[in-house]
Write a protein that holds these residues in place. Structure first.
Motif, mmCIF file in Angstrom:
data_model
loop_
_atom_site.group_PDB
_atom_site.id
_atom_site.type_symbol
_atom_site.label_atom_id
_atom_site.label_comp_id
_atom_site.label_asym_id
_atom_site.label_seq_id
_atom_site.Cartn_x
_atom_site.Cartn_y
_atom_site.Cartn_z
ATOM 1 N N SER A 109 0.897 -1.218 0.013
ATOM 2 C CA SER A 109 -0.194 -0.143 0.173
ATOM 3 C C SER A 109 0.987 1.211 0.045
ATOM 4 O O SER A 109 1.939 1.126 0.459
ATOM 5 N N GLU A 144 0.424 3.763 1.836
ATOM 6 C CA GLU A 144 0.162 4.557 3.153
ATOM 7 C C GLU A 144 1.109 5.171 3.598
ATOM 8 O O GLU A 144 1.083 6.360 4.134
ATOM 9 N N TRP A 186 -3.959 12.225 -2.855
ATOM 10 C CA TRP A 186 -4.568 11.020 -3.476
ATOM 11 C C TRP A 186 -3.583 10.424 -4.449
ATOM 12 O O TRP A 186 -2.822 11.210 -5.051
ATOM 13 N N LEU A 205 -4.524 0.294 -6.506
ATOM 14 C CA LEU A 205 -5.237 0.744 -5.305
ATOM 15 C C LEU A 205 -5.334 2.297 -5.131
ATOM 16 O O LEU A 205 -4.215 2.964 -5.335
ATOM 17 N N GLU A 239 -5.811 5.176 -3.280
ATOM 18 C CA GLU A 239 -5.611 5.972 -1.745
ATOM 19 C C GLU A 239 -5.742 7.026 -1.592
ATOM 20 O O GLU A 239 -5.168 7.833 -2.504
ATOM 21 N N ALA A 269 -13.179 -1.533 -0.085
ATOM 22 C CA ALA A 269 -12.304 -0.478 0.406
ATOM 23 C C ALA A 269 -12.276 -0.487 2.130
ATOM 24 O O ALA A 269 -13.078 -1.223 2.759
ATOM 25 N N ALA A 298 -8.230 3.146 1.658
ATOM 26 C CA ALA A 298 -7.586 2.595 0.030
ATOM 27 C C ALA A 298 -8.958 1.720 -0.458
ATOM 28 O O ALA A 298 -9.415 1.071 0.283
#
Length: 331
Positions: free
Chosen positions: A77, A79, A94, A115, A117, A252, A304
């Protein structure tokens, strides 16, 4: 062994690839209209996913510079680097990222996937649910008629579909329900851990019923299932996390983001300990993320969303292979 002479061709029809481009353009317009900045972060990192439920691909870098000889991980991810941008003052951001998870392949899984996110400064998870519903509804508007979105607590989902409160039920009760419903645990299932049995019931009895004809948000997960979310005190404490489902498909996973560096370090440590107990390879915690949290993560919520799964539903397709140009068996 027969050779498939068509294996060079994309598995998705061109109409689905055009639909992907259309949905991406509409996604960009959605965020641009709201002043959310599109960003790009590295796919390779010196830290992998400590979550024992995720497996990172890894490699060793042989080039020049301080990373020579170091093991690097393809991200599961974007993140952590996105949170570093948030801590540096980026504001709302984003991206649509290619991410990688080893050991995941099937009708709804591919080891490489897209993905979507995003992070909203000043939002909590409830306000973010509103925006997720707005985006998904907008992207599916000309493909699917949807009823009003539904919000269902984690406990409410278990009460509705299993008949018990998951926060109060012991492992003995969970095992008994599995036996009564004919659910066979996988090999090596721990007998005395609640979360794996809750997950087994969730995937077999609850998830297939969620999001029928409308978006369903499940929220207020057990604290033990919210490793990156803030916890809300209470009896029991709950993680400020949600998941979104449509037609039984998980789309999600969102959080009211944890900003406490010390708490995040402790959670990483607990995950690494769980990996050791399970016989999994150790993965270093992301020290750059922890430094960013210590510097100050703005109050925010993030989510996500599986873009390929959303595309699959928009196209009315039965698998990810039908909307990906080259899934793993043709990569």
């Amino acid at each position: 062994m027969a050779i498939d002479t068509d294996a060079w061709r994309p598995s998705a029809p061109l109409a689905h690839l055009r639909l992907r481009a259309e949905l991406l353009n509409r996604t960009r317009a959605f965020f641009a209209a709201r002043g959310v900045l599109e960003v790009d972060t590295p796919a390779l990192s010196c830290a992998g996913a400590t979550d024992p439920h995720l497996a990172s691909f890894d490699t060793v870098y042989h080039g020049p510079g301080p990373r020579h000889g170091q093991r690097l991980y393809l991200h599961t991810s974007p993140e952590f680097p996105m949170k570093r941008l948030l801590a540096a003052g980026s504001g709302c951001i984003w991206q649509l990222a290619k991410v990688f998870r080893d050991g995941e392949a099937g009708r709804r899984h591919n080891p490489e996937f897209s993905l979507l996110e995003w992070y909203r400064v000043g939002f909590d998870h409830r306000r973010l649910m509103d925006e997720v519903a707005e985006l998904v509804t907008a992207l599916l508007a000309d493909r699917r008629a949807l009823g009003e979105p539904e919000r269902l607590s984690y406990a409410g989902a278990f009460v509705r579909h299993c008949g018990f409160d998951p926060h109060r039920a012991g492992v003995r009760t969970l095992r008994a329900v599995c036996r009564e419903r004919g659910i066979e645990p996988p090999p090596g299932m721990p007998e005395d851990a609640r979360d794996p049995w809750l997950d087994l019931l969730l995937t077999h009895l609850i998830e297939p019923e969620l999001g029928r004809g409308r978006l369903t948000f499940v929220y207020d997960y057990p604290a033990s299932q919210a490793a990156l979310a803030r916890l809300r005190p209470g009896d029991p404490p709950l993680g400020e996390r949600f998941e979104l489902y449509l037609e039984g498909v998980e789309l999600a996973n969102g959080f009211h983001e944890l900003g406490d560096a010390d708490e995040q370090r402790a959670r990483f440590g607990a995950e690494r300990a769980a990996r050791a107990v399970a016989g999994l390879a150790d993965v270093p915690a992301d020290e750059a993320l922890l430094q960013a949290l210590a510097a100050g993560l703005p109050a925010c919520a993030g989510v996500a969303l599986g873009f390929d799964r959303l595309l699959m539903l928009a196209a009315g397709a039965g698998s990810l292979a039908a909307v990906m140009s080259f899934p793993i068996d043709r990569a």
